[in-house]
Write an enzyme that holds these catalytic residues in place. Structure first.
Site, PDB file in Angstrom:
ATOM      1  N   TYR A 193       0.742  -1.163  -0.019  1.00  0.00           N
ATOM      2  CA  TYR A 193       0.170   0.088   0.026  1.00  0.00           C
ATOM      3  C   TYR A 193       0.894   1.316   0.121  1.00  0.00           C
ATOM      4  CZ  TYR A 193      -3.859   3.102   1.512  1.00  0.00           C
ATOM      5  OH  TYR A 193      -4.715   4.158   1.879  1.00  0.00           O
ATOM      6  N   LYS A 199       0.808   3.950  -3.024  1.00  0.00           N
ATOM      7  CA  LYS A 199       0.488   5.404  -2.477  1.00  0.00           C
ATOM      8  C   LYS A 199       1.409   6.532  -2.945  1.00  0.00           C
ATOM      9  CE  LYS A 199      -3.959   4.957  -1.557  1.00  0.00           C
ATOM     10  NZ  LYS A 199      -5.057   5.417  -2.683  1.00  0.00           N
TER      11      LYS A 199
END
Length: 310
Positions: free
Chosen positions: A155, A159
């Site tokens: 993640y 991002k």
């Protein structure tokens, strides 16, 4: 209304933050293409927007593939004649520590967040450039992509990559009048609902009550609706000169994140040998090493909750 006559796509907008973005864009006058992997969730989202006087259609498909990206743009053009705004919000989580993370854990998150953002933006930009009337690209990032977070290798990589792409797109799309920005939201979601630290805020939100000021002001932690205003602002003509930025929002707080910059610079004649580094690095850089992860202040006594029992 700020977005009268505009057409927007919001990926991952069947519920939660994505639905809040879509609803606010519609409230400001934009027609919206809803996207979700569940048909009933997408239909319910469309119905909620229409019940409030807005216009919306749905595309039921997982983001990541070029086929889905094309279908999203086609839905905007076929139903409303154009595309002006894209918000890339769709995401999944597969959290675990590095040594337990499988290839599938990594690939799934990267495909949805990073590749899904890339393919959707590429197709949207093709349409916007053909229209020759500018456009708005708004990509949803995360504090995890800015600072890292335990158990979120996949993640945080996705991002951080999104913000990197936004900076590049701001350069590439400037002549076409298309802005590209990243929004870094901090809000009560299904993920934060499981974190004991946020329990008092989540409880208040679930009860329809105002969150305690400690969360809203000190932590910048709020509701999905608190983030939606920034998305609609960046989609509007008022933000025509805002591009290449990472902007944090949550609760009562708005933040402009800096781009990575060198914090210390040192020189050594003849270059930096291992021996020179051993001697000089602790002196030159030791006190300036950067922190990682989010650091939260202690909860006030009145907001603490008992630890969950097994």
């Amino acid at each position: 209304m700020a977005l009268d006559g505009k057409v927007a796509i919001v990926t991952g907008s069947g519920r939660g933050l994505g639905l809040a973005y879509a609803a606010e864009l519609a409230r400001q006058g934009a027609a919206v293409v809803i996207n979700d992997v569940d048909a009933q969730t997408a239909a319910d989202a469309v119905s909620s927007i229409e019940a409030a006087g807005g216009r919306a259609v749905a595309v039921v498909a997982p983001v990541g593939s070029t086929e889905t990206a094309k279908a999203l743009v086609a839905a905007a053009v076929e139903n409303y004649g154009r595309l002006d705004i894209l918000v890339t919000n769709a995401g999944v989580l597969r959290d675990t520590v590095l040594w337990k993370m499988s290839d599938d854990d990594f690939d799934t998150v990267i495909n949805v967040h990073l590749r899904g953002t890339f393919t959707a933006v590429r197709e949207a930009v093709l349409q916007m450039r053909e229209q020759n009337s500018g456009g708005r690209i708004i990509c949803i990032g995360s504090p995890t992509g800015q600072r890292g977070n335990f158990g979120q290798t996949n993640y945080s990589a996705a991002k951080a990559g999104i913000v990197g792409m936004v900076r590049t797109w701001a350069l590439e799309l400037k002549r076409a009048g298309i802005t590209a920005n990243a929004v870094i939201p901090v809000a009560a979601t299904a993920m934060t609902a499981t974190v004991p630290y946020f329990a008092a805020a989540v409880e208040a939100d679930a009860a329809g009550e105002a969150m305690p000021a400690f969360f809203r002001h000190d932590l910048g932690f709020g509701t999905s609706d608190d983030v939606a205003g920034l998305v609609a602002y960046l989609a509007s003509d008022a933000a025509a000169d805002v591009t290449g930025q990472a902007i944090g929002v949550g609760g009562d707080r708005l933040q402009l994140w800096s781009h990575p910059e060198a914090v210390v610079t040192a020189y050594h004649d003849g270059g930096w040998s291992t021996e020179a580094l051993e001697e000089s690095f602790p002196v030159e850089f030791g006190s300036q090493l950067q922190t990682v992860g989010e650091k939260f202040p202690p909860l006030p006594d009145d907001l603490q909750r008992p630890a969950p029992t097994a």
